[in-house]
Design a protein around this motif. Structure first.
Motif, PDB file in Angstrom:
ATOM      1  N   GLY A   1      10.791  -2.421 -10.214  1.00  0.00           N
ATOM      2  CA  GLY A   1      10.846  -1.777 -11.514  1.00  0.00           C
ATOM      3  C   GLY A   1       9.552  -1.053 -11.828  1.00  0.00           C
ATOM      4  N   VAL A   2       8.424  -1.649 -11.420  1.00  0.00           N
ATOM      5  CA  VAL A   2       7.108  -1.033 -11.532  1.00  0.00           C
ATOM      6  C   VAL A   2       6.607  -0.807 -10.112  1.00  0.00           C
ATOM      7  N   ASN A   3       6.181   0.418  -9.801  1.00  0.00           N
ATOM      8  CA  ASN A   3       5.855   0.763  -8.418  1.00  0.00           C
ATOM      9  C   ASN A   3       4.491   1.428  -8.309  1.00  0.00           C
ATOM     10  N   ALA A   4       3.789   1.082  -7.253  1.00  0.00           N
ATOM     11  CA  ALA A   4       2.498   1.700  -6.954  1.00  0.00           C
ATOM     12  C   ALA A   4       2.317   1.719  -5.447  1.00  0.00           C
ATOM     13  N   PRO A   5       1.598   2.697  -4.944  1.00  0.00           N
ATOM     14  CA  PRO A   5       1.244   2.676  -3.526  1.00  0.00           C
ATOM     15  C   PRO A   5       0.146   1.653  -3.283  1.00  0.00           C
ATOM     16  N   SER A   6      -0.322   1.555  -2.054  1.00  0.00           N
ATOM     17  CA  SER A   6      -1.514   0.745  -1.797  1.00  0.00           C
ATOM     18  C   SER A   6      -2.652   1.290  -2.655  1.00  0.00           C
ATOM     19  N   LEU A   7      -3.412   0.393  -3.280  1.00  0.00           N
ATOM     20  CA  LEU A   7      -4.488   0.804  -4.176  1.00  0.00           C
ATOM     21  C   LEU A   7      -5.812   0.199  -3.707  1.00  0.00           C
ATOM     22  N   LEU A   8      -6.804   1.032  -3.594  1.00  0.00           N
ATOM     23  CA  LEU A   8      -8.131   0.597  -3.174  1.00  0.00           C
ATOM     24  C   LEU A   8      -9.061   0.543  -4.379  1.00  0.00           C
ATOM     25  N   ILE A   9      -9.680  -0.616  -4.586  1.00  0.00           N
ATOM     26  CA  ILE A   9     -10.713  -0.785  -5.613  1.00  0.00           C
ATOM     27  C   ILE A   9     -12.074  -0.783  -4.916  1.00  0.00           C
ATOM     28  N   GLU A  10     -12.971   0.024  -5.412  1.00  0.00           N
ATOM     29  CA  GLU A  10     -14.245   0.265  -4.715  1.00  0.00           C
ATOM     30  C   GLU A  10     -15.048  -1.000  -4.471  1.00  0.00           C
ATOM     31  N   GLU A  11     -15.088  -1.900  -5.456  1.00  0.00           N
ATOM     32  CA  GLU A  11     -15.861  -3.130  -5.265  1.00  0.00           C
ATOM     33  C   GLU A  11     -15.386  -4.222  -6.215  1.00  0.00           C
ATOM     34  N   MET A  12     -15.235  -5.437  -5.666  1.00  0.00           N
ATOM     35  CA  MET A  12     -14.930  -6.602  -6.454  1.00  0.00           C
ATOM     36  C   MET A  12     -15.705  -7.779  -5.885  1.00  0.00           C
TER      37      MET A  12
END
Length: 450
Positions: A434-445
């Motif tokens: 129902g909610v869709n997103a591609p692979s997501l990269l977060i710069e730093e965690m």
């Protein structure tokens, strides 16, 4: 379920309820009627465990007197029950505290044309068909070498017809079907066991993944998780796999909910018109997607559904609004009301998604060099007021731009504001949920391990 007779009956019951509420003293009213049927089958270790069929008929009544409102709901209703519910909800409204923002939706905004979204598959399965699907998915997974146990598999089908009728002239319905299949298996022995799963849900049977596909995916994902390590605590880039990246989008949706913004309980409450994400990020909510899992031709108040751009070139463009929060913010509802039979309308996203980026996940991993690839999240450590974020995670460690080995028992932490500001979308968007997103990269965690 005979659709025409069902719809006529729902409209008739709703009109009766509204007439009774008006007679008992309501200034205006609305009624939501839902009738559903579902069938499911589950198995474990090659044996059928449960077959379940359920049918339900529910009605939600809302009565408004001046700036007061109340709600009641009931199930399996007969004509006499409706009159009693109507009398009760009006009495409750008379004693309710005033709410300056309550009321029916603006009559000028009501939907006048109901789009056909192809949400209903006319096919219905037999119990034996669902059993065969569940068994085939699990048998496929268990036949793969080194799969040692199973938590089971299941196949489900359902259909529901929902009607909304208001005292100021709106009356419409929609019928939607659902098909789903899942499988969960384990690998390893003793205290070195790992589990993973695969699942799929669709509106139409022809779009559903085959049982062998689900079983194979579940087994392969489980085997890849064997012998996980626990890396040392560090700060590094984190990539979210598509099956978990949508969770970030859900946190975003909660932060731009009109009710949260109006209460001042969102970390994005002052961000309208500001850049909150990189230039190449676009976020869209589309209730009119054909066969979408959250599609609807009208919202929970009867307003027309339209595609809404929430983030354009990284800039926040709109809140998710139903009538009450829109009034509180001095705005106009954008048709995002969601409603159950026992609660008032509240703002909610529909088919929400982030547009795909330009680079593949493999290219982004090469740019990361070293970091974490997350494919499962645990817990709900997210503060909507501050944006502070902390969740348990499992996945794979990335070295030299490639998946190196599985990792588990980690915690990833940051704050959603810098996470959104340093977000990169890959090009692997698919509309599977129902909610869709591609692979997501977060710069730093922060990645807490050993």
């Amino acid at each position: 379920m005979k659709a025409t007779n069902n719809i006529d009956s729902q409209f008739d019951l709703a009109e009766q309820a509204i007439a009774h509420m008006r007679a008992f003293g309501a200034d205006c009213a609305d009624v939501l009627v839902s009738q559903s049927v579902s069938l499911g089958a589950t198995c474990r270790l090659g044996q059928m465990e449960e077959v379940e069929r359920a049918e339900a008929k529910d009605m939600g009544l809302r009565a408004l007197i001046g700036k007061k409102q109340a709600f009641v709901s009931g199930s399996g209703l007969q004509t006499g029950d409706i009159e009693k519910l109507a009398e009760r909800v009006v009495a409750m409204a008379q004693k309710a505290p005033e709410d300056p923002f309550c009321g029916l939706a603006d009559e000028k905004l009501l939907a006048t044309q109901i789009a056909e979204l192809d949400l209903n598959d006319i096919n219905e399965p037999s119990t034996s068909q669902l059993q065969a699907y569940a068994l085939e998915a699990e048998d496929t997974a268990r036949a793969i070498k080194d799969i040692t146990n199973s938590e089971g598999a299941g196949a489900n089908w359902g259909r529901s017809t929902t009607s909304l009728v208001t005292s100021h002239g709106f009356a419409a319905h929609y019928t939607a079907s659902s098909w789903s299949l899942y499988c969960i298996v384990l690998a390893g022995t003793d205290d070195k066991m790992e589990r993973d799963y695969a699942s799929h849900a669709t509106r139409h049977f022809e779009d559903l993944d085959k049982p062998a596909t689900i079983g194979t995916q579940a087994a392969e994902r489980t085997l890849k998780r064997l012998n996980p390590r626990k890396p040392e605590t560090t700060k590094a880039p984190v990539m979210y796999a598509p099956r978990v990246s949508a969770s970030l989008l859900k946190h975003f949706a909660a932060a731009i909910s009109g009710s949260a913004v109006a209460r001042g309980t969102s970390f994005l409450k002052d961000a309208m018109g500001q850049k909150i994400m990189p230039d190449n990020i676009q976020i869209i909510d589309d209730p009119l997607r054909q066969r979408g899992l959250r599609s609807a031709a009208f919202d929970g108040e009867g307003l027309a559904a339209e595609k809404l751009i929430l983030v354009k070139d990284g800039i926040l463009q709109a809140w998710l609004l139903e009538s009450a929060s829109a009034k509180q913010l001095g705005l106009t509802s954008n048709g995002r009301a969601s409603r159950g039979t026992a609660s008032p309308p509240h703002p909610s996203a529909t088919n929400l998604y982030i547009q795909a980026g330009e680079k593949s996940p493999a290219q982004l991993m090469q740019e990361m060099g070293t970091g974490l690839y997350v494919n499962e999240l645990i817990g709900m450590g997210v503060n909507g007021v501050t944006g502070d974020y902390s969740r348990g995670a499992t996945g794979y460690w990335i070295e030299n731009g490639r998946l190196a080995y599985p990792v588990s028992e980690l915690t990833i932490a940051s704050n959603l504001s810098p996470m959104f500001a340093n977000l990169t979308a890959a090009n692997d968007l698919t509309f599977r949920y129902g909610v869709n997103a591609p692979s997501l990269l977060i710069e730093e965690m922060t990645i807490a391990g050993l």
